[in-house]
Write an enzyme that holds these catalytic residues in place. Sequence first.
Site, mmCIF file in Angstrom:
data_model
loop_
_atom_site.group_PDB
_atom_site.id
_atom_site.type_symbol
_atom_site.label_atom_id
_atom_site.label_comp_id
_atom_site.label_asym_id
_atom_site.label_seq_id
_atom_site.Cartn_x
_atom_site.Cartn_y
_atom_site.Cartn_z
ATOM 1 N N HIS A 131 1.554 -0.888 4.802
ATOM 2 C CA HIS A 131 2.212 -1.706 3.794
ATOM 3 C C HIS A 131 1.349 -2.909 3.444
ATOM 4 C CE1 HIS A 131 3.571 -5.597 5.536
ATOM 5 N NE2 HIS A 131 3.414 -4.961 6.679
ATOM 6 N N CYS A 132 1.573 -3.413 2.242
ATOM 7 C CA CYS A 132 0.987 -4.695 1.824
ATOM 8 C C CYS A 132 2.153 -5.538 1.332
ATOM 9 C CB CYS A 132 -0.117 -4.493 0.794
ATOM 10 S SG CYS A 132 0.322 -3.473 -0.635
ATOM 11 N N ALA A 133 2.048 -6.178 0.181
ATOM 12 C CA ALA A 133 3.175 -6.945 -0.342
ATOM 13 C C ALA A 133 4.116 -6.034 -1.122
ATOM 14 C CB ALA A 133 2.678 -8.100 -1.207
#
Length: 245
Positions: A131-133
């Site tokens: 995941h990232c943002a």
Amino acid sequence: MSLVNFRDPAVLTDPDGLRIRPGALYRSAQPFPAADEAVVEQLRTAGIRTIVDLRGAAECETADWAAAEAAGLTVVAARVEPTNGALDAAMRDMTTAADLGAFYLLMAESAPASLAAAVEAAARPGGVLLHCAAGKDRTGLLTALLLDLLDVPAERIVADYARTAEALPQIFAGLARRHRAALNDGREFHVPAPLLEAPAEAMAVFLDLVRTRHGGSAAFLAACGVAPATLDAFRAKAAAEAVAC
């Protein structure tokens, strides 16, 4: 609250079960506002043991994954910073989906050590969440590289990336709540239109650039410092014929 934009790419990219073992790799946006018991249960149900956080240091808060770590899950910080001089310049010039695809390659090239750490984590036993943002850009490019390692056809990788468009309203609402103070500090923020979308062309261009400039995902990741044994371990774990770990 459950994770937003959460899915197993195998469902869409490999419906016939010929290339990917379901449950090996997941993707999502960051937790909004932070992981709670519902998120921990979601991760446990999916068999996820490791979380790979691709966000930059300034994007993270201590509480984000505290509940997951308390439950025994491992969180690996593989920081792919969203901005630097070259990325800022590319963002200013971005007008098309093809520009976004080129931006993805530049972002990947700017963070070889982080990509190597992320792939090493993805090769660990059990399910892994990337995941990232938003779960779109950094998550999208890394997911694409890993799916390409498993010989998933490019058009299916592109389709998985574009599916994030369905979740963008919810993602942007979560990001706005989280960063309300920054958004209200009087500065002007210009986000190029392609970054506010998940255009299929962007991922198609990224994959083509990885192939034409670096010889494909395996060669690119090797150049980032990923050991051949790590690439083999990920394939052995995630390939359809792999035995569940």
